[in-house]
Design a protein around this motif. Sequence first.
Motif, PDB file in Angstrom:
ATOM      1  N   TRP A  70       0.937  -1.072  -0.210  1.00 52.41           N
ATOM      2  CA  TRP A  70       0.088   0.014   0.117  1.00 52.41           C
ATOM      3  C   TRP A  70       0.902   1.531  -0.084  1.00 52.41           C
ATOM      4  O   TRP A  70       1.645   1.723   0.446  1.00 52.41           O
ATOM      5  CB  TRP A  70      -1.299   0.124   1.127  1.00 52.41           C
ATOM      6  N   GLU A  71       0.526   2.099  -0.693  1.00 53.60           N
ATOM      7  CA  GLU A  71       1.898   3.406  -1.519  1.00 53.60           C
ATOM      8  C   GLU A  71       2.338   3.198  -1.500  1.00 53.60           C
ATOM      9  O   GLU A  71       3.783   3.852  -1.576  1.00 53.60           O
ATOM     10  CB  GLU A  71       0.831   4.285  -0.031  1.00 53.60           C
ATOM     11  N   GLN A  95       6.015   4.013  -4.772  1.00 55.30           N
ATOM     12  CA  GLN A  95       5.089   4.758  -6.370  1.00 55.30           C
ATOM     13  C   GLN A  95       5.628   5.422  -7.754  1.00 55.30           C
ATOM     14  O   GLN A  95       4.937   5.251  -9.111  1.00 55.30           O
ATOM     15  CB  GLN A  95       4.656   6.247  -5.821  1.00 55.30           C
ATOM     16  N   GLY A 120       3.022   1.722  -8.889  1.00 54.03           N
ATOM     17  CA  GLY A 120       2.593   1.239  -7.472  1.00 54.03           C
ATOM     18  C   GLY A 120       2.556  -0.068  -7.406  1.00 54.03           C
ATOM     19  O   GLY A 120       2.743  -0.549  -8.598  1.00 54.03           O
ATOM     20  N   TYR A 138      -0.029   1.271   6.975  1.00 54.54           N
ATOM     21  CA  TYR A 138       1.065   1.455   6.820  1.00 54.54           C
ATOM     22  C   TYR A 138       1.731   0.548   7.336  1.00 54.54           C
ATOM     23  O   TYR A 138       2.963  -0.282   6.615  1.00 54.54           O
ATOM     24  CB  TYR A 138       1.384   2.740   7.986  1.00 54.54           C
TER      25      TYR A 138
END
Length: 552
Positions: free
Chosen positions: A65-66, A69, A73, A509
């Motif tokens: 997740w995130e 980038q 991604g 996170y």
Amino acid sequence: MTQTTSAWQDALDQLKADLARVRAGGGSKAAQRQHDKGRLTARERIAQLVDEGAFFNELMTFAGWEMYQEAGGCPSGGTVTGIGTIEGRPWMIVANDATVKAGAFFPITAKKVIRAQTIALENRLPVVYLVDSAGVYLPMQDEIFPDQDDFGRVFYLNARLSALGVPQIAAIMGNCVAGGAYLPVMCDTLIMTEGSGLYLAGPALVKAAIGQVVGSEELGGASMHAEIAGTVDYKEKTDEDALKRVRGLAGMYAQGEVAPWARRRREAGPTASQGAVTELVSFDGSKPYDVRELILRLVDAPQDGTSPFNEFKADYGQTIVCGFGRVGGFPVAFVANQRTVIKKKLKSGGIPGLSSRIEVGGVIYADAADKAARFILDANQAGVPLVFLSDVTGFMVGRDSEQEGIIRRGAKMVNAVSNSVVPKITIITGGSYGAGNYAMNGKAYAPRFIFAWPSAKYAVMSGNAAAKTLLDIQLAALKRAGHEPDDEELQELYAQIKAKYDHELDPKYAAARLWVDEIIAPDETRERLIRALEACAQNPVQEELRVGVFQV
């Protein structure tokens, strides 16, 4: 509707939206490209593979997740993993998502597959690999290839699972190239669909390496491997045919013994206490609650009039609640952080006129650590799985706590958690800070499964405390450099530090980095526990309990 319920609803709506975004993988256009090739997407394949009406317990959905980038991604780590029922038996399923960079392995992809294999190994869960991957994502090869928990570990665990007699079936339903080609070939059974490719080096690399010009089918197609190389056990025309073959073969495997504690499973009825978990526990942790009430919303209501929760040393070490109950008919031993304010009686002979003190919920005091350590050993003696409900600020500090031996007694609890041999499952319901994370069976302590609610906070210390500490460090550095910041600059610096730390406290996170196996809604906790216990029950082997040097 109360403010707390509203906060929970907002969080659950956000979780639902985030899950939908992640599960879209590389997006609708990438999915259409897969369909244009006559292939299903990873989740479509899983839906056809599992028993009709069976729930697929997806794990590590938020992997990546995130992250990455700059490379566009890597939703869900470019692979879908979880436990699904196939022919009445739980199987770990690992499916490459070809809509994300053609199923290439990013660093987090390798770690996610390794975690899925580790869960399978610890619980003796049979594994199905649905292979559709372009291999290692070359721009990040140095982060994927060489280390102990990198790409090579996948094949190591592949071999270890096989050596333990854990069934493994692989179906190649697209690309399977380079080092990744070893995984399906090391399984019990290998299925391959027409139009797929299995080779150590593709046509372009073969031409570059040795100058040989060869087509994909001749080099590594399904017909070649089925008819000439003999690598493939079953050649199938379509994805649907391959999945039917997997199901047929899965149903042939012998069913082993279940764990001794699972043989004591009883028929489960309703929970001992009704009501939504989110009505009891506030999203921000501001409302004190009795964790016994949470436990009663998770355990079965007994049919014989006995107590649903047999609490251990109920009046001692009250900031941790321990006891036995049943979840889904399985016997379970709970270790839970209490979240009420406690008035503790003091022993006589202390400070004159002082007979009690206030203890803060969520903090582990010396007597609570002692109690928990002893209870964990009792659970091991009884052969009952441990469930940790973690909402912990940390161990108590200060003069009185040090004089009570908090380090020695805390070390005893950490030792007991570390050396416990029964299955351990952790649910992080709120804060999971510092050494409290360790004592409450954090990721480093080998939980069979570790879940988190959307309210979870996962860090060395809380956001405010950490921001103030980091601000002091940065302020000292600025002063050494000859710069004295004014009040406005200090406030801006504090806000930046706090925002960064709060972002890192978000459970997504943690889930992105696989510190937790899945983020779950609070009212799903009981069902997730039952499914996790069913998975743990597949391993009948329990090691001998040995604790080494144990503080007294």
